[in-house]
Design an enzyme around this catalytic site. Structure first.
Site, short mmCIF file in Angstrom:
data_model
loop_
_atom_site.label_atom_id
_atom_site.label_comp_id
_atom_site.label_asym_id
_atom_site.label_seq_id
_atom_site.Cartn_x
_atom_site.Cartn_y
_atom_site.Cartn_z
N ASP A 1 -10.98 -14.65 42.63
CA ASP A 1 -12.03 -13.84 43.25
C ASP A 1 -11.57 -12.41 43.46
O ASP A 1 -10.36 -12.12 43.54
CB ASP A 1 -12.44 -14.44 44.59
CG ASP A 1 -13.59 -15.43 44.46
OD1 ASP A 1 -14.16 -15.54 43.36
OD2 ASP A 1 -13.92 -16.09 45.47
N LYS B 1 -16.42 -11.48 42.89
CA LYS B 1 -17.67 -11.65 43.63
C LYS B 1 -17.52 -10.84 44.91
O LYS B 1 -16.74 -11.18 45.79
CB LYS B 1 -17.96 -13.10 43.95
CG LYS B 1 -18.09 -13.99 42.71
CD LYS B 1 -18.62 -15.35 43.04
CE LYS B 1 -20.10 -15.34 43.31
NZ LYS B 1 -20.91 -14.97 42.16
N MET C 1 -20.24 -10.84 56.06
CA MET C 1 -21.15 -10.17 55.13
C MET C 1 -22.37 -9.58 55.83
O MET C 1 -23.50 -9.68 55.34
CB MET C 1 -21.59 -11.15 54.03
CG MET C 1 -20.43 -11.67 53.18
SD MET C 1 -20.88 -13.04 52.09
CE MET C 1 -20.86 -14.42 53.25
#
Length: 268
Positions: free
Chosen positions: A44, A66, A183
């Site tokens: 990642d 990502k 996030m």
């Protein structure tokens, strides 16, 4: 029976490894061993270079980045690649930031592997929602301030509906829970509005930690009603964790609270 053909088929394997928040010293021993023994690593974007450097010299590194707000490798492609590499006989490590099962899409990848007849191994990593406040000396469940923790994503799946921040605020306020938001930077304005609408006091302390555990880590502490303005002023971005709740009060005692928090001590 063609014994030569049968014996030449290698048995592949897949291990989902949590790389933690970035500091390689926070890896578990099991994670480090898995990384070192892999023939293929699907990595990642948020995994630090120091962690990737633990791979064997001959291992193939495949970047499948990502990151919120940036162009990302499609999840369906990652899952197909995982299955293909395992069926080709490779010792695959899916190296994921934080923990594979905490907003890491590890569940989706496990389902895809099992559907192909592959039973993966999962190695936990320290999730950023724990590492980030710990870097500031904030205990998420200090018994004087909180009776539990809610881990929440600020980035909902397309078509999955919006997070009811007002309901979460009411629950956190009534049950004395710390909110840890992953996030959430792009939606900080809406998060702030929803939490205030739901009944969290304006003076609720908040900490934002960017790049937790890394050398370029940054953080800011503020009241809830200054969350969005502080993020804008301090130019904080992703990846960051937002911690909301009275457990953040402890930063004042450590002398960590910057200018935006002068009214924090005057609790109504």
């Amino acid at each position: 029976m063609n014994t030569a053909t049968t014996s030449s088929v290698r048995a592949g394997s897949c291990t989902l490894v949590g790389a933690g928040p970035g500091d390689p010293e926070l890896l578990t021993l099991k994670a480090a061993r898995a990384i070192a023994s892999a023939s293929v690593l699907l990595v990642d974007d948020l995994v630090s270079d120091e962690v990737v450097a633990l791979a064997a010299p001959g291992a193939r590194i495949v970047r499948v980045g990502k990151r919120g707000g940036c162009r990302s490798t499609p999840q369906a492609f990652i899952e197909k690649l995982l299955v293909a590499e395992v069926l080709a006989g490779e010792r695959v490590v899916r190296l994921k930031g934080g923990d594979p099962f905490i907003f890491g899409r590890g569940g989706e990848e496990v389902e895809a592997l099992r559907a192909a007849g592959v039973e993966p191994v999962v190695v936990n990593g320290i999730t950023a929602g724990l590492a980030a406040p710990t870097q500031l000396g904030v205990p998420l469940t200090h018994r004087a301030h909180a009776q539990g923790v809610l881990l929440v994503t600020g980035h909902t799946q397309p078509g999955g509906g919006q997070t009811d921040w007002a309901l979460l605020a009411a629950t956190a306020h009534a049950a004395r829970l710390t909110l840890v938001i992953y996030m959430g930077m792009r939606g900080a304005r809406d998060i702030q509005h929803g939490l205030l609408t739901g009944g969290l006091p304006t003076h609720t302390p908040v900490a934002v930690v960017q790049h937790a555990t890394l050398a370029h880590q940054r953080h800011a502490v503020m009241r809830l009603d200054a969350l969005h303005a502080t993020i804008e002023r301090e130019a904080l971005g992703s990846p960051s964790v937002i911690v909301v709740g009275d457990v953040v009060q402890g930063l004042q005692a450590l002398g960590e609270a910057p200018a935006p928090v002068p009214a924090l001590a005057a609790r109504a």
